[in-house]
Design a protein around this motif. Structure first.
Motif, short mmCIF file in Angstrom:
data_model
loop_
_atom_site.label_atom_id
_atom_site.label_comp_id
_atom_site.label_asym_id
_atom_site.label_seq_id
_atom_site.Cartn_x
_atom_site.Cartn_y
_atom_site.Cartn_z
N ILE A 129 -5.39 6.49 8.59
CA ILE A 129 -5.46 6.25 7.15
C ILE A 129 -5.06 4.82 6.82
CG2 ILE A 129 -4.39 6.83 4.93
CD1 ILE A 129 -4.31 9.71 5.81
N ILE A 130 -3.96 4.35 7.42
CA ILE A 130 -3.48 3.00 7.15
C ILE A 130 -4.52 1.97 7.60
CG2 ILE A 130 -1.73 1.29 7.78
CD1 ILE A 130 0.27 3.65 7.96
N SER B 290 4.23 13.52 5.01
CA SER B 290 5.25 13.32 6.04
C SER B 290 6.51 14.14 5.74
CB SER B 290 5.60 11.84 6.14
OG SER B 290 6.61 11.62 7.09
N GLN C 62 0.45 9.80 2.33
CA GLN C 62 1.03 9.79 3.67
C GLN C 62 2.52 10.10 3.64
OE1 GLN C 62 3.20 7.41 5.26
NE2 GLN C 62 3.01 8.37 7.28
N GLN C 63 3.25 9.52 2.68
CA GLN C 63 4.68 9.76 2.59
C GLN C 63 4.97 11.21 2.16
OE1 GLN C 63 7.39 7.50 3.27
NE2 GLN C 63 5.66 6.58 4.32
N SER D 135 -1.92 9.41 10.49
CA SER D 135 -1.33 8.43 9.57
C SER D 135 -1.81 7.02 9.86
CB SER D 135 0.20 8.49 9.66
OG SER D 135 0.70 9.74 9.24
N THR E 166 1.03 11.32 13.74
CA THR E 166 1.11 9.86 13.80
C THR E 166 -0.27 9.23 13.89
OG1 THR E 166 3.30 9.91 14.82
CG2 THR E 166 2.01 7.90 15.12
N ARG F 172 10.68 6.98 9.10
CA ARG F 172 9.99 7.08 7.81
C ARG F 172 10.93 6.86 6.63
NH1 ARG F 172 8.76 11.01 11.31
NH2 ARG F 172 6.68 10.91 12.27
N SER G 61 -3.04 6.40 -1.01
CA SER G 61 -2.93 6.72 0.41
C SER G 61 -1.51 6.65 0.93
CB SER G 61 -3.81 5.83 1.27
OG SER G 61 -4.16 4.68 0.66
N GLU H 22 6.11 4.76 11.20
CA GLU H 22 5.55 6.04 11.63
C GLU H 22 5.61 6.18 13.14
OE1 GLU H 22 4.18 9.68 11.73
OE2 GLU H 22 4.54 8.64 9.82
#
Length: 277
Positions: free
Chosen positions: A76-77, A55, A51-52, A73, A70, A130, A47, A125
């Motif tokens: 997900i986190i 991004s 995400q990175q 993201s 945002t 980032r 994940s 984020e």
């Protein structure tokens, strides 16, 4: 997000019902804890990587697009943090049932720092920073290593296992006898603590006899000064302080592992017979 949301929703009982999974699903404590930790590592790595990567390649030209990205993201986190909390709970259940060991304590500390890293990614984020991710990951790794050095893992293991034993949980004396010199002072303190149950104190005495036998040929005073070690000095001082109380214990080293016979006649091995992974 849909995939993770469905996964967490379907597995919510499996995540947090604890003892019920051991009974209903036929898992052992070890399988329950290991699967949680393995799932956590896989999900967290994929994940954060996802995400990175997204991004870097996603175009966010308007305020609405940036806010939407945002929000996605952070969602997900948040879902990964739910899985992290579940894995932490699983390992706690395992430790409560069978005691603390190094291989159970290290993942516990790792999960705490992984949680810190995930929160840091969320903050980056929100602040649109980032590019700080690599620095945050390095600091989290350094924090994990520093924490293990500062917290004195073996002393913590002795203290937590004694707490569990005082509450009626089983105690693996043989495993405690295999820890480093850092474990000797808390073992000596417990051995002289009249508030602990007599059988627990007897086990602590047996572990100390195992240490004393293993260190019998190590004369700290005879070492050259560069090899002086404060943990060894503290351990030998603690052993000297309880040497009179240990006189009634007997140790048989003819076979491996050595076996200690306590004053009550009960025998204790100087090596764990359960693996203690």
């Amino acid at each position: 997000i849909l995939l993770f949301g469905v996964f967490v929703g379907m597995q919510f009982r499996y995540f947090f019902s604890g003892q019920a999974n051991i009974t209903l699903d036929g898992f052992t404590y070890a399988e329950y804890a290991r699967r949680g930790f393995g799932e956590l590592l896989g999900v967290a790595f994929l994940s954060v990587l996802l995400q990175q990567a997204i991004s870097l390649i996603t175009r966010r030209e308007t305020v609405q697009e940036r806010r939407a990205f945002t929000a996605f993201s952070l969602t997900i986190i948040a879902l990964v943090l739910v899985i992290l909390a579940s894995a932490f709970q699983r390992l706690t259940l395992y430790e409560t049932a069978y005691g603390f060991t190094r291989m159970r304590t290290y993942p516990h500390v790792f999960m705490l720092w992984l949680g810190v890293l995930l929160v840091a990614v969320a903050v980056m984020e929100v602040l649109s920073r980032r590019r700080w991710f690599v620095n945050a990951a390095i600091l989290a790794a350094m924090g994990f290593g520093a924490t293990l050095g500062i917290m004195n893992v073996d002393r913590l293991i002795v203290q937590r296992n004694l707490r569990n034993a005082a509450a009626g949980m089983p105690l693996d004396v043989g495993y405690l006898a295999t820890l480093s010199d850092d474990a000797v002072p808390p073992l000596a303190e417990a051995f002289t603590d009249a508030a602990l149950p007599a059988d627990v104190r007897e086990g602590m005495g047996a572990a100390l006899v195992c240490y004393r036998d293993a260190a019998a040929t190590d004369d700290l005073q005879a070492r050259p000064w560069p090899s002086y070690h404060i943990s060894v000095a503290r351990a030998q001082s603690a052993l000297r302080a309880v040497s009179m109380q240990l006189a009634s214990y007997r140790i048989n080293t003819e076979n491996w592992p050595a076996v200690v016979t306590a004053p009550s006649g009960k025998e204790y091995s100087c090596q764990s017979m359960t693996g203690m992974d």
